[in-house]
Design an enzyme around this catalytic site. Structure first.
Site, short mmCIF file in Angstrom:
data_model
loop_
_atom_site.label_atom_id
_atom_site.label_comp_id
_atom_site.label_asym_id
_atom_site.label_seq_id
_atom_site.Cartn_x
_atom_site.Cartn_y
_atom_site.Cartn_z
N GLU A 143 5.14 -10.56 -6.18
CA GLU A 143 4.08 -10.80 -7.18
C GLU A 143 4.38 -10.20 -8.55
O GLU A 143 3.72 -10.55 -9.54
CB GLU A 143 2.74 -10.24 -6.66
CG GLU A 143 2.64 -8.72 -6.60
CD GLU A 143 3.17 -8.11 -5.32
OE1 GLU A 143 2.79 -6.96 -5.00
OE2 GLU A 143 3.97 -8.77 -4.62
N HIS A 146 8.33 -6.93 -3.50
CA HIS A 146 7.08 -7.40 -4.12
C HIS A 146 7.34 -8.69 -4.91
O HIS A 146 7.78 -8.64 -6.05
CB HIS A 146 6.51 -6.32 -5.05
CG HIS A 146 5.93 -5.16 -4.31
ND1 HIS A 146 4.62 -5.12 -3.90
CD2 HIS A 146 6.50 -3.99 -3.89
CE1 HIS A 146 4.39 -3.97 -3.27
NE2 HIS A 146 5.52 -3.28 -3.24
N CYS A 149 5.46 -5.79 1.74
CA CYS A 149 5.71 -4.34 1.76
C CYS A 149 4.97 -3.68 2.92
O CYS A 149 5.31 -3.87 4.07
CB CYS A 149 5.35 -3.74 0.40
SG CYS A 149 6.01 -2.07 0.13
N TYR A 150 3.92 -2.90 2.64
CA TYR A 150 3.14 -2.27 3.70
C TYR A 150 2.58 -3.32 4.65
O TYR A 150 2.51 -3.11 5.86
CB TYR A 150 2.01 -1.45 3.07
CG TYR A 150 1.12 -0.73 4.06
CD1 TYR A 150 1.41 0.54 4.50
CD2 TYR A 150 -0.05 -1.34 4.54
CE1 TYR A 150 0.58 1.20 5.40
CE2 TYR A 150 -0.88 -0.70 5.44
CZ TYR A 150 -0.56 0.57 5.87
OH TYR A 150 -1.38 1.23 6.76
N ASP A 190 -16.84 -15.62 -22.32
CA ASP A 190 -17.39 -15.72 -20.97
C ASP A 190 -18.76 -16.40 -20.96
O ASP A 190 -18.98 -17.38 -20.26
CB ASP A 190 -17.50 -14.33 -20.33
CG ASP A 190 -16.17 -13.60 -20.31
OD1 ASP A 190 -15.13 -14.27 -20.31
OD2 ASP A 190 -16.18 -12.36 -20.29
N GLY A 196 0.84 -1.20 0.00
CA GLY A 196 0.00 0.00 0.00
C GLY A 196 0.86 1.24 0.00
O GLY A 196 2.04 1.19 0.40
N SER A 233 -23.87 -14.09 -25.37
CA SER A 233 -23.45 -12.96 -26.20
C SER A 233 -22.58 -13.42 -27.37
O SER A 233 -22.41 -12.68 -28.33
CB SER A 233 -22.65 -11.96 -25.35
OG SER A 233 -21.39 -12.51 -24.98
N LYS A 274 -10.26 -13.65 -16.42
CA LYS A 274 -10.42 -13.98 -17.84
C LYS A 274 -9.50 -15.13 -18.28
O LYS A 274 -9.93 -16.03 -19.00
CB LYS A 274 -10.16 -12.74 -18.69
CG LYS A 274 -10.18 -12.98 -20.19
CD LYS A 274 -11.57 -13.26 -20.73
CE LYS A 274 -12.34 -11.97 -20.85
NZ LYS A 274 -13.64 -12.18 -21.54
#
Length: 525
Positions: free
Chosen positions: A183, A181, A95-96, A239, A68, A235, A381
């Site tokens: 990630e 980080h 981190c934060y 998805d 953050g 549609s 997705k």
């Protein structure tokens, strides 16, 4: 609004013991959740205001506290219930999140004057997080404050030149912190560090696979739907197609798919949807021609949120009418994704602010009569695509670029008219033809045309013109939560621009959108 079916399950599933990613305001919070899922472990993003009792009721396998931008000592900085650390749940602070853990457990955090932003060289010792990893590695740092004293009982396990305490571990209480980080891709061994935490520390098995998702969702759908009739809002995109196949696998002929041609689709798209879906999959399909109905509702409307709500409401009304003609239909299937829920402010724990109302989340009418079944609601997705492949969907459908439910209505900036739709359809078709010709389609998350309802002066054939501009938008992304504008080759841009201006009456200018998300969104409305 109609109830969203809480699909029951008969036995333990990965979703029942999730890894909870606690969002503390970091720009990478959603990315952490995705990285956990890439390790085949189910994760969920939750708000930091959850109490220890609420966390305990969720029965998580592990917790990850996100980064953050704030200082842990700043007024109004995100906080958590410190009793969470007494639950015995394996917890990783990033981190934060690490700084918050250190502060709440009796350590110290301070602004040392030695900030780190960008790549840093890390020296790591043999420990649970860094098991089987090189002692010297590159990591990505982004912090002003630093932990200056670890909590009692915690051992410092890594350091950098500017940050003597870059990681710590309390194995007895299963509390871990990293200042960097893991990630982001700029930390090369970051995913391995996360896997060490998930597999070795938390003992979570990697069971979140496409096959497992299909098996679990099929069971849940059967249990929730029983012998009731079901409609699917098809549609033609990946998805809704995957959602339809999951439901069809679960309940067979109880499902009827309804494809509404609202007049807001791309060139030749309606015919392709009908031919491909009904022909390839053999699922019952009702094709509703509702172009005039939607255009009438959209007449005179320019506000994007109003457009989304009109399209969403009209969709539901059409489905309810079709349900009435088919008899007693109780359930409606939608292809809602996890990113839709997050962006629509749909975090029940207050995870995210409203960015825009997705037509199948914030755009649903309050008095909708059918109950929703959303088998993809927990998926990003890329996970939907993998499930589609597992279900045997053809590649051209699995990898079709995302297309918004409100269609071209939100790619016309201003009122939607038949003239503007015709211009935009043709421009979008030209764009996609050139993108495919350059073999760039699979490299892009989305590529499309936008028509702002303004006119600019031009010169064509030695005569003054006053015509529409077309905006070209192309982005790269992994999950649509963040996106970067695509560096398309100049010759491709030239071909697109030349063809649009020369082939489409009413257009005299083509521009290229070079903004990323954030601060922009992918769609213009």
């Amino acid at each position: 609004m109609g109830d969203v079916v809480a699909l029951p399950t008969t036995e333990a599933a990965p979703e029942e013991r999730p890894v909870l990613v606690v969002d503390l305001g970091g720009q990478y919070s959603q990315l952490i959740a995705r990285r956990v899922r890439e390790a085949r472990v189910f994760s969920e993003l939750v708000g930091h205001r959850l109490s220890a009792a609420e966390i305990s009721r969720r029965n998580p396998a592990a917790l990850i506290l996100s980064g953050g931008p704030a200082s842990v000592y700043a007024d109004g900085a995100p906080d958590i219930d410190p009793d969470i650390f007494e639950l015995g749940i394996p917890t990783l602070g990033i981190c934060y999140g690490m700084q918050l853990m250190a502060r709440d457990l009796g350590g110290a955090v301070a602004r040392t004057g030695a900030s780190e932003f960008g790549k840093a060289e890390l020296e790591a010792s043999e420990s649970e997080l860094f098991r089987h990893l090189p002692p010297e590695q590159i990591v990505w740092m982004s912090h002003g404050d630093s932990v200056t004293a670890p909590p009692a009982g915690a051992e410092v396990t890594a350091s950098s030149q500017s940050t003597p305490i870059a990681a710590f571990e309390d194995r007895e209480r299963r509390l871990y912190g990293v200042q960097f980080h893991p990630e982001v891709v700029h930390t090369p061994h970051g995913q391995e560090i996360l896997k060490n935490f998930l597999y070795e520390v938390a003992g979570v098995p990697p069971t979140w696979t496409p096959a497992a998702v299909i098996e679990e969702q099929v069971e849940r759908i059967r249990a929730a739907v029983g012998d009731e009739r079901v409609l699917c809002a098809l549609s033609g995109g990946v998805d809704s197609a995957v959602a339809a196949l999951l439901v069809h696998k679960a309940v067979g002929d109880q499902l009827t798919c309804v494809f509404v041609d609202h007049g807001l689709l791309r060139e030749n798209e309606a015919g392709q949807v009908v031919d491909t879906f009904s022909g390839h999959f053999g699922v019952p399909l009702v094709h509703v021609q509702a172009q005039k109905r939607f255009l009438t509702r959209l007449a005179g409307v320019s506000d994007p949120e109003e457009k989304r709500k009109i399209v969403g409401e009209e969709f539901i009304r059409v489905f309810e009418e079709e349900a009435g003609s088919l008899g007693d239909v109780r359930f409606l299937v939608q292809g809602t994704l996890y990113s839709d829920v997050i962006e629509s402010g749909g975090g029940e724990d207050g995870v995210a602010a409203l960015i825009k109302s997705h037509h199948n989340v914030g755009g649903l009418p309050a008095d909708m009569r059918m109950e929703l079944v959303e088998p993809l609601r927990l998926l990003f997705k890329d996970e939907v695509r993998r499930v589609g492949e597992e279900l045997g969907m053809p590649e051209r459908m699995v990898w079709r670029q995302p297309f918004p439910g409100p269609g071209l209505a939100i790619r016309i900036i201003g009122e939607v008219t038949e003239e503007r739709l015709a211009i935009l359809r043709r421009a979008d078709s030209v764009l996609l033809e050139e993108i495919r010709r350059a073999d760039l389609y699979r490299e892009l998350w989305q590529s499309f045309a936008v028509l702002p309802a303004i006119r600019s002066v031009g010169v064509q054939g030695d005569e003054r013109t006053y015509a529409y501009p077309i905006v070209i938008r192309a982005v790269t992304s992994e999950d649509a939560m963040t996106a970067d504008w695509a560096r398309l080759p100049y010759d491709v841009l030239e071909a697109i621009s030349s063809r649009i201006i020369n082939e489409i009456p009413g257009v005299n200018r083509v521009v290229y959108d070079v903004s990323s998300k954030p601060p922009a969104t992918i769609e213009w409305e």
